[in-house]
Enzyme design. Structure first.
Site, PDB file in Angstrom:
ATOM      1  N   LYS A   1      29.407  47.960  30.320  1.00 31.48           N
ATOM      2  CA  LYS A   1      30.715  47.668  29.742  1.00 31.48           C
ATOM      3  C   LYS A   1      31.064  48.789  28.745  1.00 31.48           C
ATOM      4  O   LYS A   1      30.304  49.046  27.810  1.00 31.48           O
ATOM      5  CB  LYS A   1      30.681  46.329  29.012  1.00 31.48           C
ATOM      6  CG  LYS A   1      30.679  45.144  29.963  1.00 31.48           C
ATOM      7  CD  LYS A   1      31.243  43.917  29.327  1.00 31.48           C
ATOM      8  CE  LYS A   1      31.562  42.822  30.327  1.00 31.48           C
ATOM      9  NZ  LYS A   1      30.910  42.869  31.620  1.00 31.48           N
TER      10      LYS A   1
ATOM     11  N   ASP B   1      32.227  48.460  34.262  1.00 33.71           N
ATOM     12  CA  ASP B   1      33.009  47.224  34.299  1.00 33.71           C
ATOM     13  C   ASP B   1      34.377  47.497  33.683  1.00 33.71           C
ATOM     14  O   ASP B   1      34.528  48.408  32.860  1.00 33.71           O
ATOM     15  CB  ASP B   1      32.321  46.136  33.455  1.00 33.71           C
ATOM     16  CG  ASP B   1      31.102  45.539  34.146  1.00 33.71           C
ATOM     17  OD1 ASP B   1      30.831  45.907  35.298  1.00 33.71           O
ATOM     18  OD2 ASP B   1      30.419  44.710  33.521  1.00 33.71           O
TER      19      ASP B   1
ATOM     20  N   GLN C   1      41.020  45.591  38.366  1.00 32.63           N
ATOM     21  CA  GLN C   1      41.394  44.172  38.401  1.00 32.63           C
ATOM     22  C   GLN C   1      42.708  43.949  39.150  1.00 32.63           C
ATOM     23  O   GLN C   1      43.750  44.478  38.760  1.00 32.63           O
ATOM     24  CB  GLN C   1      41.538  43.667  36.954  1.00 32.63           C
ATOM     25  CG  GLN C   1      40.243  43.780  36.149  1.00 32.63           C
ATOM     26  CD  GLN C   1      40.497  43.906  34.659  1.00 32.63           C
ATOM     27  OE1 GLN C   1      41.475  44.522  34.227  1.00 32.63           O
ATOM     28  NE2 GLN C   1      39.602  43.355  33.843  1.00 32.63           N
TER      29      GLN C   1
ATOM     30  N   ARG D   1      35.246  49.134  42.501  1.00 32.47           N
ATOM     31  CA  ARG D   1      34.868  47.737  42.749  1.00 32.47           C
ATOM     32  C   ARG D   1      36.131  46.917  42.467  1.00 32.47           C
ATOM     33  O   ARG D   1      36.593  46.862  41.331  1.00 32.47           O
ATOM     34  CB  ARG D   1      33.772  47.271  41.799  1.00 32.47           C
ATOM     35  CG  ARG D   1      33.596  45.736  41.863  1.00 32.47           C
ATOM     36  CD  ARG D   1      33.056  45.148  40.560  1.00 32.47           C
ATOM     37  NE  ARG D   1      31.754  45.680  40.264  1.00 32.47           N
ATOM     38  CZ  ARG D   1      31.292  45.791  39.012  1.00 32.47           C
ATOM     39  NH1 ARG D   1      32.007  45.433  37.978  1.00 32.47           N
ATOM     40  NH2 ARG D   1      30.092  46.286  38.793  1.00 32.47           N
TER      41      ARG D   1
ATOM     42  N   GLY E   1      39.862  39.898  38.166  1.00 35.19           N
ATOM     43  CA  GLY E   1      40.111  40.059  36.731  1.00 35.19           C
ATOM     44  C   GLY E   1      39.782  38.775  35.990  1.00 35.19           C
ATOM     45  O   GLY E   1      40.129  37.690  36.457  1.00 35.19           O
TER      46      GLY E   1
ATOM     47  N   HIS F   1      34.218  36.041  45.428  1.00 32.11           N
ATOM     48  CA  HIS F   1      33.539  34.942  46.134  1.00 32.11           C
ATOM     49  C   HIS F   1      34.530  34.221  47.033  1.00 32.11           C
ATOM     50  O   HIS F   1      34.211  33.192  47.595  1.00 32.11           O
ATOM     51  CB  HIS F   1      32.965  33.947  45.120  1.00 32.11           C
ATOM     52  CG  HIS F   1      32.242  34.604  44.000  1.00 32.11           C
ATOM     53  ND1 HIS F   1      32.820  34.851  42.774  1.00 32.11           N
ATOM     54  CD2 HIS F   1      31.000  35.116  43.945  1.00 32.11           C
ATOM     55  CE1 HIS F   1      31.959  35.475  42.002  1.00 32.11           C
ATOM     56  NE2 HIS F   1      30.841  35.660  42.685  1.00 32.11           N
TER      57      HIS F   1
ATOM     58  N   ARG G   1      33.655  33.140  30.127  1.00 29.82           N
ATOM     59  CA  ARG G   1      34.522  33.625  31.223  1.00 29.82           C
ATOM     60  C   ARG G   1      34.191  32.927  32.533  1.00 29.82           C
ATOM     61  O   ARG G   1      35.067  32.555  33.284  1.00 29.82           O
ATOM     62  CB  ARG G   1      34.384  35.145  31.388  1.00 29.82           C
ATOM     63  CG  ARG G   1      35.254  35.933  30.439  1.00 29.82           C
ATOM     64  CD  ARG G   1      35.466  37.346  30.917  1.00 29.82           C
ATOM     65  NE  ARG G   1      34.239  38.097  31.019  1.00 29.82           N
ATOM     66  CZ  ARG G   1      33.633  38.698  29.995  1.00 29.82           C
ATOM     67  NH1 ARG G   1      34.156  38.626  28.791  1.00 29.82           N
ATOM     68  NH2 ARG G   1      32.521  39.361  30.171  1.00 29.82           N
TER      69      ARG G   1
HETATM   70  C1  LIG Z   1      30.294  41.667  41.160  1.00 29.00           C
HETATM   71  C2  LIG Z   1      31.411  41.286  40.268  1.00 29.00           C
HETATM   72  C3  LIG Z   1      31.758  42.098  39.226  1.00 29.00           C
HETATM   73  C4  LIG Z   1      32.830  41.759  38.404  1.00 29.00           C
HETATM   74  N1  LIG Z   1      33.233  42.636  37.427  1.00 29.00           N
HETATM   75  C5  LIG Z   1      34.335  42.345  36.711  1.00 29.00           C
HETATM   76  C6  LIG Z   1      34.869  43.291  35.798  1.00 29.00           C
HETATM   77  O1  LIG Z   1      34.358  44.405  35.626  1.00 29.00           O
HETATM   78  N2  LIG Z   1      35.979  42.951  35.090  1.00 29.00           N
HETATM   79  C7  LIG Z   1      36.603  41.734  35.264  1.00 29.00           C
HETATM   80  O2  LIG Z   1      37.624  41.479  34.621  1.00 29.00           O
HETATM   81  N3  LIG Z   1      36.098  40.830  36.124  1.00 29.00           N
HETATM   82  C8  LIG Z   1      34.995  41.091  36.839  1.00 29.00           C
HETATM   83  N4  LIG Z   1      34.519  40.167  37.727  1.00 29.00           N
HETATM   84  C9  LIG Z   1      35.053  38.786  37.715  1.00 29.00           C
HETATM   85  C10 LIG Z   1      36.262  38.649  38.623  1.00 29.00           C
HETATM   86  O3  LIG Z   1      37.334  39.374  38.080  1.00 29.00           O
HETATM   87  C11 LIG Z   1      36.673  37.174  38.798  1.00 29.00           C
HETATM   88  O4  LIG Z   1      36.999  36.635  37.567  1.00 29.00           O
HETATM   89  C12 LIG Z   1      35.613  36.313  39.448  1.00 29.00           C
HETATM   90  O5  LIG Z   1      34.912  37.007  40.435  1.00 29.00           O
HETATM   91  C13 LIG Z   1      36.245  35.073  40.116  1.00 29.00           C
HETATM   92  O6  LIG Z   1      37.171  35.455  41.085  1.00 29.00           O
HETATM   93  P1  LIG Z   1      36.948  35.338  42.672  1.00 29.00           P
HETATM   94  O7  LIG Z   1      37.353  36.644  43.247  1.00 29.00           O
HETATM   95  O8  LIG Z   1      35.598  34.935  42.989  1.00 29.00           O
HETATM   96  O9  LIG Z   1      38.071  34.331  43.147  1.00 29.00           O
HETATM   97  P2  LIG Z   1      38.567  32.896  42.674  1.00 29.00           P
HETATM   98  O10 LIG Z   1      39.924  32.708  43.242  1.00 29.00           O
HETATM   99  O11 LIG Z   1      38.372  32.717  41.199  1.00 29.00           O
HETATM  100  O12 LIG Z   1      37.558  31.953  43.415  1.00 29.00           O
HETATM  101  C14 LIG Z   1      37.495  31.800  44.806  1.00 29.00           C
HETATM  102  C15 LIG Z   1      36.391  30.802  45.138  1.00 29.00           C
HETATM  103  O13 LIG Z   1      35.124  31.384  44.837  1.00 29.00           O
HETATM  104  C16 LIG Z   1      34.273  30.442  44.227  1.00 29.00           C
HETATM  105  N5  LIG Z   1      34.034  30.893  42.847  1.00 29.00           N
HETATM  106  C17 LIG Z   1      34.723  31.846  42.191  1.00 29.00           C
HETATM  107  N6  LIG Z   1      34.254  32.065  40.960  1.00 29.00           N
HETATM  108  C18 LIG Z   1      33.263  31.198  40.811  1.00 29.00           C
HETATM  109  C19 LIG Z   1      32.404  30.933  39.747  1.00 29.00           C
HETATM  110  N7  LIG Z   1      32.452  31.621  38.591  1.00 29.00           N
HETATM  111  N8  LIG Z   1      31.478  29.963  39.927  1.00 29.00           N
HETATM  112  C20 LIG Z   1      31.384  29.273  41.088  1.00 29.00           C
HETATM  113  N9  LIG Z   1      32.190  29.500  42.141  1.00 29.00           N
HETATM  114  C21 LIG Z   1      33.103  30.431  42.005  1.00 29.00           C
HETATM  115  C22 LIG Z   1      34.967  29.121  44.296  1.00 29.00           C
HETATM  116  O14 LIG Z   1      34.618  28.500  45.490  1.00 29.00           O
HETATM  117  C23 LIG Z   1      36.421  29.524  44.310  1.00 29.00           C
HETATM  118  O15 LIG Z   1      37.230  28.553  44.897  1.00 29.00           O
HETATM  119  C24 LIG Z   1      33.506  40.518  38.593  1.00 29.00           C
HETATM  120  C25 LIG Z   1      33.152  39.692  39.649  1.00 29.00           C
HETATM  121  C26 LIG Z   1      32.139  40.060  40.503  1.00 29.00           C
HETATM  122  C27 LIG Z   1      31.826  39.162  41.646  1.00 29.00           C
END
Ligand SMILES: Cc1cc2nc3c(=O)[nH]c(=O)nc-3n(C[C@H](O)[C@H](O)[C@H](O)COP(=O)(O)OP(=O)(O)OC[C@H]3O[C@@H](n4cnc5c(N)ncnc54)[C@H](O)[C@@H]3O)c2cc1C
Length: 251
Positions: A47, A81, A110, A131, A135, A174, A232
């Protein structure tokens, strides 16, 4: 877990103490050496404010330079990040500057930020590695897409740009729909990319993707400063309160 690679993040952010940034930098260098010695397949993810971006830009660059040169000499890779919007411009600009000297560095972008399309373009032009994630910070509504549908649409748009023009990039989500969209794009573009997810989330999907021949890495946070990270994750998904409780109970 077999064949899922690691991406280690030493917890800590918005550091206001210069000394602490130097300690974090030294710890990352140690982690890189440990990874080399143990043969574990893992890179690191840092970070910017943990390395001093909230204190002094030149301090941040000095620290990042140490980490990048150590990672390069050990044949490893460093992801930056992306944090809250007060740091976006400096993070992207520093990335583009470092990218000229290092090819072992990538940056998180993001999809909720309206400015990201422009950033993705600039980074792809520099040959950089992105990546893409949705966000995770609370932002002013004027600078972000607020509705899930809009964020997902922007994610798809940016992901297509990466598949068409990028290499060595990562799809960090995810979200089933977006993951499967990425697999379809990869059939068309045969790009060099990987999926990235958080540790402890969608473990079955990670293995399924590995079995289907995709590269998957998981983000592994560790260390003492777990509070901001946990908040978060809980905000994203309430069930993470149970994950957090479990990790506290089991130490
Ligand atoms: C490898 C990685 C690096 C990241 N780096 C950053 C970064 O540098 N800066 C930043 O701002 N954000 C970062 N993030 C966080 C990202 O921005 C999202 O906030 C987070 O990944 C949730 O979004 P989603 O894409 O999974 O979709 P969402 O729409 O939030 O979720 C889709 C589905 O995935 C599953 N899911 C999602 N999140 C979770 C959870 N926390 N626990 C359990 N199930 C879940 C659920 O089934 C959900 O319905 C990172 C995420 C990942 C995976």
């Amino acid at each position: 877990m077999h064949n899922v690679r690691g991406m280690i993040n030493l917890l800590g952010e918005e550091t206001t103490d210069r000394e602490e940034t130097t300690v974090a930098t030294a710890e990352y260098v140690e982690i890189l050496k440990e990874l080399q010695t143990s043969g574990i397949q893992s890179c690191i993810s840092v970070k910017p404010t943990q390395l001093g971006l909230a204190i002094d830009k030149s301090l941040f660059k000095e620290n990042l330079d140490r980490i990048l040169s150590s990672a390069r000499s050990l044949g490893n890779f460093v992801w930056m990040d992306m944090e809250g919007s007060p740091f976006t411009a400096d993070t992207v600009d520093s990335y583009l500057e470092f990218r000229k000297r290092y090819d072992n560095v990538g940056i998180a972008i993001q999809a909720y930020l309206r400015r990201s399309q422009e950033d993705v373009s600039r980074i792809l032009e520099s040959g950089g590695a992105i990546r893409l994630c949705k966000g995770a910070y609370k932002e002013n509504p004027s600078i972000v897409y607020k509705r899930k549908k809009e964020i997902d649409e922007n994610f798809s748009r940016l992901m297509r740009m990466m598949f068409e023009r990028g290499r060595g990039f990562a799809v960090g989500t995810h979200d089933e729909k977006l993951i499967e969209e990425a697999t379809r794009l990869s059939n068309v573009h045969h790009a060099d990319f990987e999926f990235q997810m958080l540790m402890g989330i969608r473990d079955k999907k990670k293995l399924e993707l590995v079995e289907r021949g995709y590269r998957v890495s998981e983000y592994i946070p560790f260390g003492k400063s777990w509070w901001a990270y946990s908040v978060r994750r809980i905000r994203e998904h309430k069930s993470n309160i149970f994950l957090l409780a479990r990790s506290l109970i089991s130490g």
